[in-house]
Every structure is written in structure tokens, then in C-alpha cells.
Enzyme design. Structure first.
Site, PDB file in Angstrom:
ATOM      1  N   TRP A 173      20.842  31.225  30.014  1.00 13.06           N
ATOM      2  CA  TRP A 173      19.966  30.490  29.033  1.00 13.06           C
ATOM      3  C   TRP A 173      20.630  29.343  28.509  1.00 13.06           C
ATOM      4  O   TRP A 173      20.147  29.014  27.251  1.00 13.06           O
ATOM      5  CB  TRP A 173      19.595  31.527  28.018  1.00 13.06           C
ATOM      6  CG  TRP A 173      18.437  32.580  28.355  1.00 13.06           C
ATOM      7  CD1 TRP A 173      17.298  32.888  28.045  1.00 13.06           C
ATOM      8  CD2 TRP A 173      18.778  33.847  29.042  1.00 13.06           C
ATOM      9  NE1 TRP A 173      16.667  33.897  28.732  1.00 13.06           N
ATOM     10  CE2 TRP A 173      17.721  34.627  29.404  1.00 13.06           C
ATOM     11  CE3 TRP A 173      20.026  34.396  29.838  1.00 13.06           C
ATOM     12  CZ2 TRP A 173      17.698  35.913  29.940  1.00 13.06           C
ATOM     13  CZ3 TRP A 173      19.854  35.561  30.751  1.00 13.06           C
ATOM     14  CH2 TRP A 173      18.636  36.301  30.954  1.00 13.06           C
ATOM     15  N   ASN A 199       6.846  46.880  18.944  1.00 17.56           N
ATOM     16  CA  ASN A 199       6.539  47.522  17.767  1.00 17.56           C
ATOM     17  C   ASN A 199       7.267  47.162  16.655  1.00 17.56           C
ATOM     18  O   ASN A 199       7.072  47.577  15.450  1.00 17.56           O
ATOM     19  CB  ASN A 199       6.436  48.983  17.693  1.00 17.56           C
ATOM     20  CG  ASN A 199       5.045  49.663  18.617  1.00 17.56           C
ATOM     21  OD1 ASN A 199       4.094  49.163  18.142  1.00 17.56           O
ATOM     22  ND2 ASN A 199       5.375  50.330  19.407  1.00 17.56           N
ATOM     23  N   TYR A 201      12.906  29.622  24.580  1.00 18.94           N
ATOM     24  CA  TYR A 201      12.070  30.605  24.576  1.00 18.94           C
ATOM     25  C   TYR A 201      12.391  31.907  24.041  1.00 18.94           C
ATOM     26  O   TYR A 201      11.505  32.712  23.524  1.00 18.94           O
ATOM     27  CB  TYR A 201      11.270  30.884  25.792  1.00 18.94           C
ATOM     28  CG  TYR A 201      12.091  31.765  26.722  1.00 18.94           C
ATOM     29  CD1 TYR A 201      11.665  33.165  27.145  1.00 18.94           C
ATOM     30  CD2 TYR A 201      13.272  31.522  27.613  1.00 18.94           C
ATOM     31  CE1 TYR A 201      12.051  33.965  27.941  1.00 18.94           C
ATOM     32  CE2 TYR A 201      13.882  32.152  28.600  1.00 18.94           C
ATOM     33  CZ  TYR A 201      13.090  33.457  28.711  1.00 18.94           C
ATOM     34  OH  TYR A 201      13.889  34.420  29.581  1.00 18.94           O
ATOM     35  N   ASP A 225      12.433  46.834  33.498  1.00 15.89           N
ATOM     36  CA  ASP A 225      13.125  45.626  33.010  1.00 15.89           C
ATOM     37  C   ASP A 225      14.351  45.340  33.790  1.00 15.89           C
ATOM     38  O   ASP A 225      15.286  46.032  33.528  1.00 15.89           O
ATOM     39  CB  ASP A 225      13.179  45.348  31.478  1.00 15.89           C
ATOM     40  CG  ASP A 225      13.178  44.005  31.122  1.00 15.89           C
ATOM     41  OD1 ASP A 225      13.585  43.216  31.795  1.00 15.89           O
ATOM     42  OD2 ASP A 225      13.085  43.757  29.952  1.00 15.89           O
ATOM     43  N   GLU A 279      -4.282  48.007  15.198  1.00 15.46           N
ATOM     44  CA  GLU A 279      -3.424  48.140  13.977  1.00 15.46           C
ATOM     45  C   GLU A 279      -4.257  48.911  12.951  1.00 15.46           C
ATOM     46  O   GLU A 279      -5.568  48.862  12.854  1.00 15.46           O
ATOM     47  CB  GLU A 279      -3.115  46.581  13.367  1.00 15.46           C
ATOM     48  CG  GLU A 279      -2.308  45.804  14.450  1.00 15.46           C
ATOM     49  CD  GLU A 279      -0.878  46.064  14.210  1.00 15.46           C
ATOM     50  OE1 GLU A 279      -0.268  46.774  13.339  1.00 15.46           O
ATOM     51  OE2 GLU A 279      -0.175  45.605  15.320  1.00 15.46           O
ATOM     52  N   ASP A 300       9.016  45.434  13.401  1.00 13.81           N
ATOM     53  CA  ASP A 300       8.396  44.563  12.190  1.00 13.81           C
ATOM     54  C   ASP A 300       9.423  43.520  11.895  1.00 13.81           C
ATOM     55  O   ASP A 300      10.575  43.349  12.313  1.00 13.81           O
ATOM     56  CB  ASP A 300       8.486  45.484  10.935  1.00 13.81           C
ATOM     57  CG  ASP A 300       7.583  46.691  11.071  1.00 13.81           C
ATOM     58  OD1 ASP A 300       6.738  46.820  11.648  1.00 13.81           O
ATOM     59  OD2 ASP A 300       7.836  47.631  10.407  1.00 13.81           O
ATOM     60  N   CYS A 327      13.953  35.677  32.360  1.00 10.71           N
ATOM     61  CA  CYS A 327      13.135  36.870  32.398  1.00 10.71           C
ATOM     62  C   CYS A 327      12.158  36.783  33.322  1.00 10.71           C
ATOM     63  O   CYS A 327      11.973  37.761  34.275  1.00 10.71           O
ATOM     64  CB  CYS A 327      12.745  37.175  30.897  1.00 10.71           C
ATOM     65  SG  CYS A 327      11.366  36.342  30.324  1.00 10.71           S
ATOM     66  N   GLU A 385      -2.807  55.114  15.472  1.00 14.78           N
ATOM     67  CA  GLU A 385      -1.565  54.067  15.231  1.00 14.78           C
ATOM     68  C   GLU A 385      -0.719  54.810  14.289  1.00 14.78           C
ATOM     69  O   GLU A 385       0.479  54.979  14.427  1.00 14.78           O
ATOM     70  CB  GLU A 385      -1.977  52.701  14.520  1.00 14.78           C
ATOM     71  CG  GLU A 385      -0.589  51.780  14.542  1.00 14.78           C
ATOM     72  CD  GLU A 385      -0.561  50.674  13.634  1.00 14.78           C
ATOM     73  OE1 GLU A 385      -1.436  50.922  12.745  1.00 14.78           O
ATOM     74  OE2 GLU A 385      -0.080  49.759  14.031  1.00 14.78           O
ATOM     75  N   HIS A 414       8.561  37.694  26.625  1.00 16.34           N
ATOM     76  CA  HIS A 414       9.228  38.339  27.453  1.00 16.34           C
ATOM     77  C   HIS A 414       8.691  39.021  28.578  1.00 16.34           C
ATOM     78  O   HIS A 414       7.612  39.516  28.411  1.00 16.34           O
ATOM     79  CB  HIS A 414      10.033  39.147  26.725  1.00 16.34           C
ATOM     80  CG  HIS A 414      11.120  39.981  27.642  1.00 16.34           C
ATOM     81  ND1 HIS A 414      11.980  39.294  28.433  1.00 16.34           N
ATOM     82  CD2 HIS A 414      11.428  41.272  27.810  1.00 16.34           C
ATOM     83  CE1 HIS A 414      12.794  40.100  29.086  1.00 16.34           C
ATOM     84  NE2 HIS A 414      12.475  41.533  28.888  1.00 16.34           N
TER      85      HIS A 414
END
Lengths: 742, 742
Positions: free
Chosen positions: A298, A455, A575, A415, A504, A457, A333, A509, A392
Site C-alpha cells: 500500500w 458496525n 484509500y 477475506d 438504523e 462507531d 484489497c 437493530e 474495502h
């Protein structure tokens, strides 16, 4: 005896051997080495006698039934490859899918007599094959002698029989050796190994007993049989696409995929388990730990290999790896995801590439991405170490997950991009997408990690001078903003965010977050007061080299006047969200009337950012500010993807199989500077293998034309993809669609 | 512009660089390197100014509060180590457990004034410490400025305050650097780094908020604080013991345990999670993949290191690894388990070593161990590749498993012995023992693997000449016959089989097997007819070198006469069940009257087995036979552990701390041959570090005496352990118990 004792004295210990101890064999540990290579194989004896030969020597085995010929019915037009959906493989071998019948024709030296003649068709895989491990499978022509693979004779005509064989729906996937064994009273007489009769057995999404069964023909056509893909990148509000040639049917690709498993020394006996195959591949597609397929880079310096942005397909990478047996340089990626996708589709596991916009990374299932502000509300770049990837890419594969409770089968996230902190090894998944959506992240593998990617925050902390930190704003919607994959059967975008997340602020949720919390995925609990001033940055479409105006709309939602001391910071970012250089900094103070909005315009000159530009040309603007009247913090973030010029790709000629056609790639350097060390790549499934051209210099304003003759190999709709890449300009792509007539 | 196009032509591509590409940095990939070594640390600045200095230069920070001294109260007799159960550690540092308050005394230059003076006690771990990652923790003396670690002042007297600090119950475990930061209006002034004030924070089984909380003082004393252990081996009906010095409190062992995590590059931020720490250690204690602590060797050739049977404790191994930074040679399962146990107890995770008698291996969660018979019922050794270990040792650790649904906390099985097929890497667990018992093997990590070790079936196949295989007998009780661990607080055996398994043939067992079946652990379904003739081999106690009689009792349970054509095969085996050599073969035919029993006696001469003897001297007898009248198969298996001579260990002198005592080890060679290259090792926790002597020759019938002076270091009941080892004779041990007065 004790009198003698005094005479036994200790000696100086012999010197310890120096250097590394020699490699230790498995003797004493296991009864035999574990078979872990499909390429290995100790062949069975041609004659196997019952008992020792008597005084008259070998009995005349040749008196009994003899094999004159075996026909694998492996041609593209023949029944096996048609029925098993393997016509597209460019291969000289019979390729079938498990759990489904295929046929072979055996010619004997005389008519076959079921009541007297006994024979078995034997399939062997790996070294030291064993019946009970499923690595040696004898198939009998009668129902009475059933094996794990069913056999029956479907036709008898003179000396020729047609035998139908059904591999078990959970059998090992790979390349089998085939023999025919005639059983006589004196011993067994076998056909010789003939490599051309080797047979590949693949996963079968068309059969319900297979753990990769996918009950949707359109999806199967897309996720198993389509070689042409679209990978999304850019920003969630300015999505870019890149066409990719997965090339899973190209000559040599299937062998390269088997080589990947051999190289990782994956036990043969595990290769029928799709979950294990996929997990192993996620470790093996990156070079970390295990000299896997692709080396990540990268840094922007790709001198020792091909820039990640320069590839147009997977085949060049896979063929290069299997021939050089060294990691291929370089990947980011989407390259990992694209090559992984080729691996999946090639072996028959339904697979697709997905893109998650604003992906949280490297925080090990921690659900927080931290941004540290100083006491005035200005970002403290030295202390802000987390980054959010603009996007990603990872993979999904379709597996019923028999190892999990019901309900978690279906699409699984997996992944191959090396994560820093996934369970001590550079691999991730397969994790049930449904388990992620419902917060049931206690099931293997690495579900908590993928859960955090979508997910987390974003927590803004204010740091006081004595080092205490206080959360002042929590953005719960930034991360995992949108998840896209290519639509099945067409070239449209398909948003699958709702596969990963409930909307949301719904009750679902909340339940999901509570569940995840139970399993140790703790969200930021504090709920700092919301500022009553919002900052909004409208979307922008900017080309590389443009000067532009960045609009900041300050919206006062209170019934009081508000003043914001704002900090506007613009940086060039990778990125991955990692900052390369800050090129803009402003500190406007904005006063907004009650229930009004105020626009602050920041002028951005191209010369300020052009000299810092890295890679994919992303600009990242972050606005933070303190509302004077309340002390609350207002923030806004915006990623601006700089548009690059296009490559023109044209195809001319009669679009018909085996007819010569012409591909023309054109490019004009629109900049006031010249481009150095430019590579252009071009390829197309069924049209042309990957080709590349090198231009040491494209002067400012100059144009180039590259024309290439090619011959379509098969009929159908397909594309020719081209990509131009140099250190000053990346992600320049073009493509042409073409439908080849039979 | 297009006119110019023709002038741009491609150039030959520059030559590809040869050799391996250089290592790629993380630039562009992450904002900073991930902290993964406890040994690293970039220290914080001593002065940290707010703003830039004015024209008058640095403000006089020295006018404010100053620190004269910090006392960590770290002596063994002081309150911290007493309350935190860390008195036994032989260390110069303060060692505390998390979630529990400890105290330090700070001496200022003047009385502390809470309303004016502001300071924070700062704890830092690893490089690049960050508040939000829990690697930088400022602790404040007031409730108003709470951090994740609580602080309060408990005493003030003149210039001295006593500050009580409570590390979070989930904080990172390791070695922290400590600073005191005085906050002035102009900036921060810090104490200099003083290494002696570094502090180790460990897991805390005494505190309910810690995930390793174990609510039983007797268990805690045993599984955290006891250095002396007993490891069981031998056979389930002839259990042998070996005393082991775990030595978790020896000087340097704690640092060696932290080094193991550093060496594996385990992210610092994961080191507060007991599950992750244990999983990482299970990978790292074996040298496979990662140059971990111990190299496995089962070959019998230990020329390049210490024979696995020769070790008497863990400390020598751990200290050797942390100083040489190379894998230590050699280990077998109990050595891995013993050193792992030291690691667990040293860090404060309750741990114990368990032994599973008849352990199924290397079959990857497959629940079958296959024995292949020919058509006559004779074992086909060439085709029988599976082996059952006579015994296998692994570890249990006590963790609440917050990552799993409720009910799966408690003891967790974890194994450092390199398995051939565990999820592609040489590590195993932690797997909830309760999940294994209930067949809930879908939860991480590797539960299916451990499940198979204790629940596999032994399946006897009959192989016909054409290669077809038919199961003819299934033994569902052989594997996982008994699981033992040392009792807490005493030296008795504690059977814990019922922690892993329900009793055979209960409804609970059936439910469990159905559950496991749902998750892909399929038992052998076929139920071949039971022979009505049983073969029973009564237990035997035989010493190395004895001739003996092997009794075979054939029991006819039918009301018809029965005739059995039996095959009796005797082999020397490794403890892994792998056959080294067959030394006996008989084919008796036995006729038994209805409801009667017939004894067949097989005479075994020592000369037949002595020349083949390997390692731990296990003889394995297998009897198979076909009942003539019914065609059914009868089988029996028996492992005979040959007893070895004992070492005599005696301790004389006054048993008091710091008084010299004498240890005497005596051995007489009872054989008619001499023993070459003999090592004797001796050690005892609190008594003596590991010592060894080498004897190049012990002639037949000769005796040796080794006397060694030692000085007990601490009071309490303990043991001195000794072990003699040479290639002709292993597992010769002796010990002496002694209680040291204060």
C-alpha cells in the site's frame, strides 16, 4: 553392589550440538505421513496376487476379462461436460461435479458377463490413498457391492459397456487418478495409469446434497459460470467501477487453484469440506505467514512488481504464482478479492466480490474508531491513529455451513486481505452474513471481526491537557454505509447492505446490538449531547487537476443564534483512509441565525493537492468545530474521489468464433505534464489472454493508439478490458462489450 | 492532437527485477505500526508544554508541585503482594492482579493540596500507547476525573500521600511503565522512567469481574499457586505418575511468558482477553509455523537435544527459550502440556494438565479410527494407518468465555501439541469442556477436534479382495476411556471423565451424539452384528526384562459350541500407538463349550521384545478372530506398560529456610547390560533449580550415588524430583517430599 557404587562418577556432559537441530521426521508420531498434496500419488500395482505364486509361477491372469479401451466422454460437446456445467473449462481432462452422475465407456476384449466377470473402477487421490479416508474409492457395476460412489451399467453393446458413476456429494474435490481393476480368482489385474484419464471432481451448486447448493439458476450462472465481473470502489456517494476478468476457465487456472491448496499443505481429507477449503484459501491468497499467492503493498512504490491498480484480471496472477511458486507482487484489497473469487468459481463454490464503503479496520472486533480532538475541537493528527478505509472489498461464498446450527447457511463473508489482528493469522472467515446481521457473532469464523467492519462507531474524543479523554461525539452511521455487489445476470449494482445490517434505529437493530454486546462486541456506551448545529458538505464531482470550491453548509437547528469556530482540514489520503499529507487548513468562524443555514466556501487550488497526490487520488476533508454558545462539537467528513481520464477501447471486425478481430486502445494525456513509465494492460475472457505494453513517456497533450489482433475462442456476450497505470495516474480504465456469434 | 498520436510508440518493457522483492512497509496501509511487543516502549516526554514558549523562554515549571520519591510497596511482606497473592514470585518488581486495588506512596516536595495541585499517575504498555486502546491509562486522585482505572487517596501525612489504584478488571496483562505527571498551567512535568517502578499486572481469579474468576479457594491454590504437579501417563488400567516442577514463580519465568507473546507478535491490545492469550499460546508453545517454544520429536533419536522423558520441570525450558530465542529440543505431549501449564499459572489463568487415556488423533474431527482386517479376520498392518494414543495430555484453563452464549464458561480444553490437522495451524482450543460434553461443538475453538479425541469409535473393517470394505465391528467405548487430573489440594488422582462425557448408553449420551451429528461430527452408523464370543485379556504388571504369560480368555455367551480362528499379534509401540515392530504372532484355534470360557496362554520371552523396545516401553497386543459358526468378528486390545526401576531420592538435614540440606539420588542398573549416555536431572520448587549430571556408562549391576547440597528458599510442603534417562531406559523417576519450616 553398593561397594561398586563409588566407582561410578559423573562425566563432563558432552558438548551440545551447535546450530539448528535437523528436521524431525514423523516416525513414532504417526503411522504414515499425512497426504497433503494432490500432486503426489503412489500408484497401485498393476498386478496384485492373492497369496504367493505356486511352483508353476504366475497364474495366467490374461485368460480373464481384459480392457481394450476407456473413453472418458470428456469432449466439450459430450454429455458429461454439458450436464455438469463444465463446458467452459479450457482443459484436456474430464471435469465433473460431485453428487451427479457421469458416464464412461469401457471396451473389453469380449462381451461383459455380469454373472462371471468382476471389476471395479477405482478412483485415487493423493499419496497413500485409503478407503476409509475417502481417498481410495472403488466403484462397482452392481448394486450389491455399493461403495460411497454409486455405479451402474447403463448400456451394453457387444464388447462395450457404458458405466454411470455418481461421486458422493461430499467427496474430496480435486484431481483423481482412475484405474479399472479386473478381479480374478488369482489376483487383481489393473489398467496402467493413463494421465489423460485423470478426472477433476468439483463442488456442485446444482445438487441439493452438496453443501454449496444454490437453488437459483440466475445466481449460479453469475457466481459460478460468469468470468466477467465488476468491482466497485470510490466513495459511497460517488461509486466507481472496474471491470475484472476472473478467468476461472482459462487454461491452467484450475491446476493453479489445486496448487494453492497443495502449497498450503492442506490435508487431502479436508478438501471436500467447502468451509475448510475457503478458510484455507483466505490464509493462502496473501503471502503473509505462508508464502501465499499475493504480496500486499500500500506504499505507492511498486518498483519490484505490478501496481495493484494495474491488473485487469486474475489469470495472469494465478498462472504466475503456480509457475514461479513465489508470491506475486502486488495486491491491495480488490486484487485479493478478485483472485479469491476466481478460486471459488473455479472450484465450483458460488462466489462474489462485495465492496463495503467506509470499512473499519485493524481494531480487532473493537467497535470504535477513534478521532482525537484537542480542547478547542481541532483534530489531533498525531494522536489519531485509527483509519477508516474509504472502501474495502472482500468475498462472499455460498455454503450451507453444516458445522453451525440451522439458519447460518447461505452467504458467508471471507477475506484474504491480510488483517493485522485477526486471530493471530492473516486470514478471515468464512463468517455467516446472517449471523453478522443478527449479532450472533459467537460462531466461527471471525464473525466479530466482519461485524466490526460494518458496525463500528466513529468516536470523537476531546483530550484535556492532563491526558483525560472524554467522548464528545459519536457517529453511529458512518461506518458500513453501503455494501455493493454486481447484480446477477446483468451489469447493475446490487446493494446488499440489508443483508449485513438492519435499518438504523429499528427495534431489530437494537436487539442485534444487544446480542453482539453479550458476545463481547461493546459499542461506545456514552451518548454525548448532540450539537444543534450540523455541518453538511454536498457531494462533488472533480477531475484530477481541477481547481474547485468546497461548500460547507452550517445549519442552525436551534432557535438561538449560533457561532462556530471551525477547523477545516483537507488531506490527500490513501484509500485506506491513512493520511499522506495535509494540503489545506482553514479556521473560519461562522455565525448562523436561528433555524437558518450559512454557506462557507473554501477554494481549493489544484496546485496545492497535485504535488501530494497518491495512488487513487482521494481527498479527505474533515470539519470539526466547537459551538461557542453550547460548547458542543459539530463535525463533518467528506471523501472526494478525483475523476481520472478514460481509456477508449474499441473492437472492430466480424464478431464470430475463430474469426480475427481488432482491438484498439486510445489514450490522450490531458495534463500539462508528461506521464512516465506507463503500462497498459488488456484482456478479455474468451477473447484474449492478458497483454501489456510499456510506454516510457507520454508527453503532455500527446495521444497513443495500441491496436491488437485477436481471435475469439467462444460464443457469447463478453468484454474487453484495458487499464492504464503509472505512478502519476492510476485507475484509468476502459472497456468494450462484444457479443461473439458461434 | 490525434496527429501526434502516431509518434507515441511502446517501448520494450524494462527488465523485471530478479530475486525476492524487498520487505514492504505498512505505509499507506495503517496510520502507524501496531504495538505487538511488551518489550517495546517509546517513552513520554518529561516536559510537555501547552502552546509554544513565549519570549521569556520556558516558564518556571519547577515552581509547582514536585515529586521526591515514589514507593511501590513491592516487598514480599508488604500489603500489595500479600493481598494480590503474588508473594511467591521471585521478582524485584511490583506484581499485582487486575480488578483489585493496590497502593503506592508518593512523597512530594511539600504537602499536597487537593484543590490546587493536579497530578495523574500514568501507566503505559507497549509502543505508541493510546488512551482509547487501553495502552495509556492516566489515573487521577479524584472521583471527578475518572479513568478506566480508579484512583483515590487513602492517606495523607505531611508530604506523603498513599494512593490506591484499581486496574480495570479487563485491562491488558503485562508489564506497564509508570510515570507521575504534574499538571501546571504551562504544561506537564513528568517523573523520569525508572525501571524499578515498572509494574506487572496479571489475571485475577480472585475477583468476580475478571473473566478468569474461579470461585473456589482450594482450586485457586492448586491451579494458580501450586508449583508442584503430577502428570498421569501409562495405560488406563495401569496408570503411572510423574511429578513435575511447573516453577511458575521462578526468577525470569514471568518475563519468559511475556516474551512468548512478544515473539508471536500478538497485538498488545488483545492481551487482556484470556481466551485470545490462551489461543495464541497454544500456537506458540510448539515450534511449528512460528519458531515457538518447544520442538516436538517422537522418533526416539534425541541426539540434538534433551529427550522428552528426561525433563523434570518447565523453568529450564522457558528460561532457555527466552535467552536463546530458539525452539528448545525436545517435547512430547506431556512436556507441551506442562510448560503450557506454567504459562497459564504464571499469568494468573487457572490451569491444569489432564490426561486422556486412549486418545484418538489426527483424524480431523472424524469420529472413526479404522482398523483393517483381511477376509480371514487378521489385521492388515499395511492398510491400518490410524493410531490411538495410549494417552494424550492437554491443558484446561478456567475462563468465563464472554464470547460465547451463557453456559459454556468454566474449564476450557486447550492443547499445544502440534496436531496434524487442526484448522490449518498447529494450535487447538480453547474449547469449552461443557460444549464438548453436550455435543455443542459449533462454538470456537476446535471443539469438534477435542470431541473426536474423547468420543471416536474404533471401526474394524473387513476388506475383500476386490477392495470393498465392510465394517464388521464397532467399539464405541475404547477411546476416551478415562480422563485424569491431579486433585486440588492433595496428591490424589481425580477422574474427570464425566466432565467430558455422559455415561455410555444413557439418554443424555444419545442426545449429545445427535447434537454433534447435527454439527457434522458423524459417528459410524452401521451396527454390525455382535459376536457371541468375547475375548478378554486380564491386566498385567510386568517389569522391563521379564518373561511373562499373556492370558486370553475366550468367553462363549451362546448356547452352542463355538470355534474361533484367532490371530494374536504383539508389537512394541510408541505411546502414540504407532507400531515400531511386531515381535509375536500366533494363530491359535480355540473351541469353547456353550456358556463356558476357555483360557489360551501365550508365553512371551523378554528376548523377543527387548531388542525392539522404544521409548516408554509399551507392548500392544491385539487379538482378532472369526467365529467359525457365525462368521462374526471378535477382537481384544491390550496395552502393557513395562515397569521401570525406580530412582531413590533422599533429603537429609534440618528442613528450614536458608539452612543447607543434602539431596541424595541413588540408582542401581538391574539389567544384564550396561546403560550408556545417561542423564540424571533433579530439581524442586523453592529448593533447587534444575541440575543435571551425565554418566557415560553404568555397567550392568552397578550403582551410582549423586549427592547435592541445596538451600531451601521458602517455607512449605514441596518435593524434590529426579529423573534418569538414556536411550535404553526412559521414564525412570523418583522423588522425595519435604516440608520446609520458616
Amino acid at each position: 553392589m553398593s561397594d561398586q557404587a563409588a566407582t561410578i562418577t559423573p562425566d563432563p556432559a558432552p558438548p551440545a550440538p551447535t546450530g539448528r537441530p535437523p528436521k524431525v521426521s514423523s516416525r513414532g508420531r504417526t503411522a504414515g505421513p499425512l497426504a497433503n498434496s494432490n500432486a503426489d500419488g503412489d500408484d497401485v500395482p498393476e498386478f496384485e496376487l492373492f497369496g504367493t505364486p505356486g511352483p508353476r509361477g504366475l497364474p495366467p491372469l490374461t485368460e480373464f476379462l481384459d480392457i481394450w479401451d476407456v473413453n472418458m466422454l470428456k469432449m466439450r460437446a459430450e454429455v458429461n461436460r454439458q450436464q455438469h456445467h463444465t463446458t467452459l473449462y479450457n482443459s484436456d481432462f474430464l471435469i465433473v461435479r460431485r453428487g451427479q452422475e457421469f458416464q464412461i465407456k469401457i471396451t473389453f476384449n469380449r462381451p461383459y458377463n455380469p454373472s462371471e466377470d468382476k471389476f471395479a473402477v477405482e478412483f485415487l487421490i493423493g499419496s497413500n490413498p485409503q478407503f476409509s479416508k475417502g481417498t481410495y474409492i472403488p466403484v462397482f457395476p452392481t448394486k450389491e457391492r455399493q461403495s460411497s460412489w454409486a455405479g451402474r451399467i447403463t448400456e451394453t453393446s457387444n464388447n462395450v459397456i457404458t458405466m454411470a458413476i455418481t461421486p458422493a456429494a461430499n467427496c474430496i474435490v480435486g484431481k483423481y487418478r482412475m484405474f479399472i481393476a479386473i478381479v480374478t480368482p488369482y489376483g487383481i489385474r489393473r489398467t496402467r495409469r493413463e494421465e489423460r484419464n485423470d478426472i477433476y471432481v468439483l463442488f456442485n451448486p446444482w445438487v441439493s446434497a452438496d453443501s454449496v447448493f444454490l437453488d437459483d439458476e440466475v445466481e449460479r450462472e453469475e457466481c459460478v459460470l460468469n468470468e466477467m465481473g465488476i468491482i466497485y470502489h470510490g466513495s459511497f456517494d460517488d461509486v466507481a467501477e472496474r471491470t475484472w476478468n476472473y478467468g476461472q476457465f482459462e487454461y491452467g487456472v484450475l491446476d493453479a487453484c489445486l496448487y494453492i491448496m497443495d502449497r498450503s499443505a492442506m490435508p487431502i481429507i479436508n478438501r471436500g469440506d467447502a468451509t475448510k477449503v475457503v478458510r484455507q484459501a483466505s490464509a493462502m491468497l496473501n503471502s503473509r505467514d505462508d508464502d501465499g499467492v499475493l504480496m500486499g503493498n500500500w506504499t505507492g512504490d511498486y518498483t519490484y512488481g505490478v501496481a495493484p491498480t494495474s491488473w485487469t484480471g486474475s489469470t495472469e496472477i494465478l498462472l504466475n504464482y503456480s509457475s514461479s511458486k513465489m508470491p506475486v507482487c502486488y495486491a491491495q484489497c480488490w486484487v485479493y478479492a478478485a483472485v479469491f473469487n476466481t478460486f471459488l468459481r473455479c472450484l465450483g463454490i458460488p462466489g462474489r466480490v462485495v465492496t463495503n464503503f467506509f470499512s473499519a479496520h485493524d481494531n480487532d472486533g473493537n467497535l470504535k474508531t477513534d478521532i482525537i480532538l484537542d480542547e478547542n475541537g481541532r483534530i489531533d493528527r498525531a494522536r489519531t491513529r485509527d483509519s477508516i478505509w474509504n472502501y474495502h472489498c472482500w468475498n462472499e461464498c455460498f455454503i450451507s455451513r453444516p458445522d453451525l446450527p440451522p439458519g447460518f447457511g447461505g452467504w458467508q463473508a471471507v477475506d484474504a486481505t491480510p488483517q493485522e489482528t485477526s486471530d493471530g493469522m492473516y486470514r478471515c472467515g468464512p463468517a455467516s452474513v446472517r449471523a453478522i446481521k443478527h449479532g450472533q457473532i459467537c460462531y466461527p469464523f471471525d464473525a466479530a471481526f466482519v461485524f466490526a467492519e460494518v458496525n463500528s462507531d466513529v468516536v470523537f474524543y476531546s483530550r484535556t491537557k492532563d491526558g483525560a479523554m472524554e467522548p464528545v461525539k459519536v457517529n453511529r452511521t458512518h461506518v458500513g454505509r453501503m455494501i455493493l455487489t454486481k447484480g446477477a445476470g446483468d451489469d447493475t449494482r446490487r446493494e446488499i447492505t440489508n443483508q449485513y445490517k438492519f435499518p438504523e434505529n429499528t427495534p431489530e437493530e437494537r436487539t442485534m446490538l444487544e446480542k453482539a454486546d453479550e458476545y463481547g462486541c461493546h459499542r461506545e456506551k456514552s451518548d454525548p449531547p448532540q450539537a444543534d448545529v450540523d455541518v453538511v458538505i454536498p457531494s462533488l464531482e472533480i477531475s484530477v487537476g481541477d481547481d474547485f470550491s468546497l461548500n460547507l453548509d452550517f445549519v442552525n437547528q436551534s432557535d438561538q443564534p449560533r457561532t462556530v469556530d471551525a477547523y477545516v482540514s483537507g488531506s490527500v489520503v490513501y484509500y485506506t483512509g491513512v493520511t499522506s499529507a495535509e494540503f489545506l487548513f482553514r479556521t473560519p468562524t461562522v455565525t448562523i441565525a436561528p433555524h437558518k443555514s450559512e454557506r462557507e466556501v473554501v477554494e481549493v487550488q489544484s496546485r496545492t493537492y497535485m504535488k501530494h497526490l497518491v495512488e487513487q487520488g482521494n481527498l479527505h476533508f474533515i470539519v470539526t468545530g466547537k459551538v461557542k454558545e453550547t460548547g458542543h462539537i459539530a463535525t463533518a467528513m467528506k471523501v472526494v474521489i478525483l475523476r481520472t481520464p478514460k481509456l477508449s477501447v474499441k473492437v472492430t471486425g466480424v464478431p464470430r468464433v475463430s474469426e480475427e478481430m481488432l482491438a484498439t486502445v486510445e489514450f490522450t494525456n490531458p495534463f500539462s505534464f508528461s506521464l512516465d513509465d506507463v503500462y497498459i494492460r488488456m484482456e478479455g475472457p474468451g477473447l484474449m489472454a492478458a497483454q501489456s505494453k510499456y510506454y516510457s513517456l507520454i508527453p503532455a497533450g500527446s495521444s497513443l493508439v495500441w491496436a491488437e489482433i485477436f481471435t475469439p475462442r467462444r460464443a457469447g456476450a463478453t468484454r474487453l478490458v484495458a487499464c492504464l497505470d503509472c505512478s502519476a495516474l492510476r485507475q484509468v480504465t476502459g472497456q468494450a462489450s462484444v457479443t461473439i456469434e458461434p
